[in-house]
Scaffold this active site. Structure first.
Site, PDB file in Angstrom:
ATOM      1  N   ASP A  41       0.478   3.552  -1.281  1.00 55.95           N
ATOM      2  CA  ASP A  41       0.586   2.229  -2.051  1.00 55.95           C
ATOM      3  C   ASP A  41       0.078   2.538  -3.409  1.00 55.95           C
ATOM      4  O   ASP A  41      -0.946   2.931  -3.819  1.00 55.95           O
ATOM      5  CB  ASP A  41      -0.211   1.278  -1.202  1.00 55.95           C
ATOM      6  N   SER A  92       3.612  -4.749  -3.126  1.00 50.24           N
ATOM      7  CA  SER A  92       3.935  -3.996  -2.117  1.00 50.24           C
ATOM      8  C   SER A  92       5.078  -4.787  -0.932  1.00 50.24           C
ATOM      9  O   SER A  92       5.159  -4.044  -0.355  1.00 50.24           O
ATOM     10  CB  SER A  92       2.547  -3.806  -1.279  1.00 50.24           C
ATOM     11  N   ASP A 144      -1.150  -6.473   6.213  1.00 49.01           N
ATOM     12  CA  ASP A 144      -1.067  -6.619   4.743  1.00 49.01           C
ATOM     13  C   ASP A 144       0.429  -6.105   4.444  1.00 49.01           C
ATOM     14  O   ASP A 144       1.359  -5.826   5.308  1.00 49.01           O
ATOM     15  CB  ASP A 144      -1.801  -5.395   4.351  1.00 49.01           C
ATOM     16  N   THR A 146       2.608  -4.053   3.029  1.00 56.78           N
ATOM     17  CA  THR A 146       3.289  -2.619   3.280  1.00 56.78           C
ATOM     18  C   THR A 146       3.597  -2.590   4.847  1.00 56.78           C
ATOM     19  O   THR A 146       4.566  -2.523   5.225  1.00 56.78           O
ATOM     20  CB  THR A 146       2.508  -1.512   2.893  1.00 56.78           C
ATOM     21  N   ARG A 157       3.702 -13.004   1.642  1.00 60.42           N
ATOM     22  CA  ARG A 157       2.854 -12.010   2.016  1.00 60.42           C
ATOM     23  C   ARG A 157       1.535 -12.224   2.640  1.00 60.42           C
ATOM     24  O   ARG A 157       0.802 -11.920   3.661  1.00 60.42           O
ATOM     25  CB  ARG A 157       2.653 -10.589   1.202  1.00 60.42           C
ATOM     26  N   GLU A 320       0.680   4.409   6.267  1.00 57.30           N
ATOM     27  CA  GLU A 320       0.367   4.078   4.762  1.00 57.30           C
ATOM     28  C   GLU A 320      -0.864   4.333   4.443  1.00 57.30           C
ATOM     29  O   GLU A 320      -1.898   4.157   5.112  1.00 57.30           O
ATOM     30  CB  GLU A 320       0.516   2.620   4.736  1.00 57.30           C
ATOM     31  N   ASP A 325      -3.782   1.678  -4.333  1.00 54.58           N
ATOM     32  CA  ASP A 325      -3.386   0.683  -5.058  1.00 54.58           C
ATOM     33  C   ASP A 325      -4.738  -0.329  -5.054  1.00 54.58           C
ATOM     34  O   ASP A 325      -5.155  -0.699  -6.130  1.00 54.58           O
ATOM     35  CB  ASP A 325      -2.452  -0.185  -4.446  1.00 54.58           C
ATOM     36  N   LYS A 326      -5.364  -0.434  -3.895  1.00 49.42           N
ATOM     37  CA  LYS A 326      -6.581  -1.464  -3.967  1.00 49.42           C
ATOM     38  C   LYS A 326      -7.520  -0.978  -4.876  1.00 49.42           C
ATOM     39  O   LYS A 326      -8.385  -1.911  -5.444  1.00 49.42           O
ATOM     40  CB  LYS A 326      -6.932  -1.717  -2.504  1.00 49.42           C
ATOM     41  N   HIS A 329      -6.895  -1.227  -8.428  1.00 44.76           N
ATOM     42  CA  HIS A 329      -6.937  -2.543  -8.925  1.00 44.76           C
ATOM     43  C   HIS A 329      -8.212  -2.853  -9.688  1.00 44.76           C
ATOM     44  O   HIS A 329      -8.529  -3.760 -10.617  1.00 44.76           O
ATOM     45  CB  HIS A 329      -6.548  -3.751  -7.790  1.00 44.76           C
ATOM     46  N   ASP A 367       5.434   2.374  -3.028  1.00 43.62           N
ATOM     47  CA  ASP A 367       6.160   1.181  -3.678  1.00 43.62           C
ATOM     48  C   ASP A 367       6.218   0.619  -4.669  1.00 43.62           C
ATOM     49  O   ASP A 367       7.123  -0.042  -5.295  1.00 43.62           O
ATOM     50  CB  ASP A 367       5.364   0.079  -2.330  1.00 43.62           C
ATOM     51  N   HIS A 368       5.071   1.076  -5.668  1.00 45.06           N
ATOM     52  CA  HIS A 368       5.256   0.802  -7.099  1.00 45.06           C
ATOM     53  C   HIS A 368       4.205   1.549  -7.809  1.00 45.06           C
ATOM     54  O   HIS A 368       3.286   2.252  -7.360  1.00 45.06           O
ATOM     55  CB  HIS A 368       4.940  -0.848  -7.215  1.00 45.06           C
ATOM     56  N   HIS A 419      -0.488  -3.896 -11.553  1.00 48.95           N
ATOM     57  CA  HIS A 419       0.673  -2.760 -11.194  1.00 48.95           C
ATOM     58  C   HIS A 419       1.393  -2.540 -12.481  1.00 48.95           C
ATOM     59  O   HIS A 419       1.415  -3.413 -13.399  1.00 48.95           O
ATOM     60  CB  HIS A 419       1.749  -3.295 -10.247  1.00 48.95           C
TER      61      HIS A 419
HETATM   62 MG    MG Z   1       0.010  -1.725   0.927  1.00 52.16          MG
HETATM   63 ZN    ZN Z   2      -1.564  -3.711  -5.798  1.00 50.65          ZN
END
Ligand code: MG
Ligand code: ZN
Length: 456
Positions: A41, A92, A144, A146, A157, A320, A325-326, A329, A367-368, A419
């Site tokens: 992610d 995501s 979550d 994903t 989501r 995953e 990602d988290k 952030h 995903d991004h 992102h």
């Molecule tokens: Mg995810």
């Molecule tokens: Zn994110």
């Protein structure tokens, strides 16, 4: 294995074993019997390079860097208000939906179309209909975005459990999914009613809630045949036991394996009274004591493969590594690096499985993109009196090979980092993997896996 700073011998061994370049692969039989889709992610080339520099050195490589097929994937997202207009940064939900269901949708949607909200079948649903076993493994809550994109259909989501279905002051979208309104219920309720054979991750609190009729989602899952386990011992005890399995190893996102020394993270750039810059203190990465004895992503993946290996007609599994990602952030490079290492370790397990079962397609996707960038420190223009330093936050990470890597998080000064809208890398090996080359779209991955498995 999850040792951080003391992992040097292992790191050097891995770097030597990699050797650089990709490994050739003989043509594989099709259709594939099994498919394992990894999603890192928030992975883009920058996030990978940050983790690779730390873990293996600037000349090293991840296990998946040696996969024979590699592509760049466009991350496409559209406006909910006008699905004909592109939006240039995904999330995501939209990225997961593209990979799981093969459609370009708007941010926040889970396996539903932008605008009209029609549900779109996912790879796991198609596989299940074809008699294959299915699995989901993640370091986030399994509700979550994903993992949800592979098993649920909902317009928002954040409708993760029954308690999230109440309207907020600004958003009542979850109401449409209430069973009383003819909907399928929250994501947790949809998982409890799903055909997925095995789900391992976090998110206990989203299941430990009563639904509209007062029945807890946990009991719905048990009534539907799921054995529920909550720790490594419970997982071991479930080995070899038949039936569906729901492993919830934390209340929500699982704690990450690594943190910065002295809680090291990116900080705003500070200056002396004379205007000269103060170098942020450098730090290395250490084990996160909060991780505890729960199973690692590698261990969950190994457990899942051992179980799914028994499927008479093969399986499809999504794995995953969520907190790249988290942690990005939050401007926490060590959290990101440890989580990318977890991804690599889990991919190693899948690659070993694939060596024994060559009729398995393995894809490593994203995903991004995300916020972190490696920048020069000091500035390339440090000799100029008007030298500029990044306006966001910076972390200086001491790598295992003795360097100091400056990582800039420059997308948000007050709240979370954002992102970004870059294309993302994809790696593949096994039957059908040859479709992963050149410039593709995220949604193409759905068709690549579907065709490889002969699911169309
Ligand atoms: Mg995810
Ligand atoms: Zn994110």
């Amino acid at each position: 294995m999850r040792t951080a700073l003391v992992a040097v011998p292992w790191v050097l061994a891995a770097a030597v074993a990699w050797g650089g370049g990709t490994t050739p692969e003989a043509p594989q039989p099709t259709p594939a019997r099994n498919a394992i889709v990894f999603i890192g992610d928030g992975v883009d080339d920058h996030q990978l390079t940050i983790a690779r520099n730390y873990l293996f050195g600037a000349s090293g490589g991840f296990s998946f860097d040696a996969f024979p097929y590699r592509a760049a994937a466009r991350v496409l997202t559209v406006l909910e208000s006008d699905p004909g207009i592109p939006e240039y940064v995904g999330d995501s939900a939209s990225g997961g939906t593209a990979i799981a269901a093969g459609v370009v949708t708007s941010r926040g949607r889970i396996a539903t179309r932008a605008g009209d909200g029609r549900p779109v079948p996912t790879l796991l649903e198609l596989a299940s209909e074809a008699g294959k076993w299915t699995g989901i493994v993640t370091t986030s809550s399994i509700t979550d975005a994903t993992p949800a994109s592979f098993v649920a259909h909902i317009n928002r989501r954040y409708c993760q459990g029954p308690r999230d279905m109440r309207p907020t002051a600004t958003d009542s979208r979850c109401l449409q999914a209430l069973k009383a309104n003819g909907g399928p219920g929250s994501i947790a309720e949809q998982i409890a009613a799903s055909d997925v054979d095995l789900l391992l991750g976090g998110g206990y609190r989203h299941f430990d809630q009563p639904d509209e009729s007062g029945v807890s989602v946990l009991s719905q899952a048990r009534d539907a045949g799921y054995r529920v386990v909550r720790d490594a011992a419970g997982l071991s005890a479930a080995a070899g036991q038949p039936g569906k399995l729901l492993g919830l190893f934390g209340d929500d996102t699982l704690p990450v394996e690594w943190v910065g020394e002295r809680d090291g993270r990116a900080t705003s750039v500070a200056f002396e009274a004379d205007g000269s810059v103060i170098d942020p203190a450098s730090f290395g990465c250490v084990d996160n004591p909060e991780f505890g004895t729960r199973p690692t992503l590698e261990e969950m993946t190994a457990f899942a493969l051992e179980r799914l290996e028994q499927a008479p007609d093969g399986f499809v599994m999504m794995v995953e590594s969520a907190s790249i990602d988290k942690q990005a952030h939050q401007g926490r490079p060590c959290g990101q690096i440890g989580e990318t290492r977890a991804l690599d370790e889990a991919v190693r397990v899948a690659t070993a499985f694939q060596a024994r079962h060559t009729d398995t397609l393995v894809v490593v996707a994203s995903d991004h993109g995300h916020a972190a960038q490696i920048i020069p420190w000091p500035s390339l223009f440090a000799s100029r009196p008007d030298a500029q330093y990044p306006p966001g936050k910076v972390a200086r990470v001491r790598t295992l090979e003795g360097g100091v890597m400056a990582v800039s998080y420059g997308t948000n000064a007050t709240y979370q980092e954002e992102h970004t809208g870059t294309q993302v890398p994809v790696f593949a090996r096994g039957p059908g993997a040859a479709g992963v080359h050149g410039l593709i779209q995220q949604a193409d991955l759905f068709g690549i896996v579907q065709r490889a498995l002969g699911l169309d």
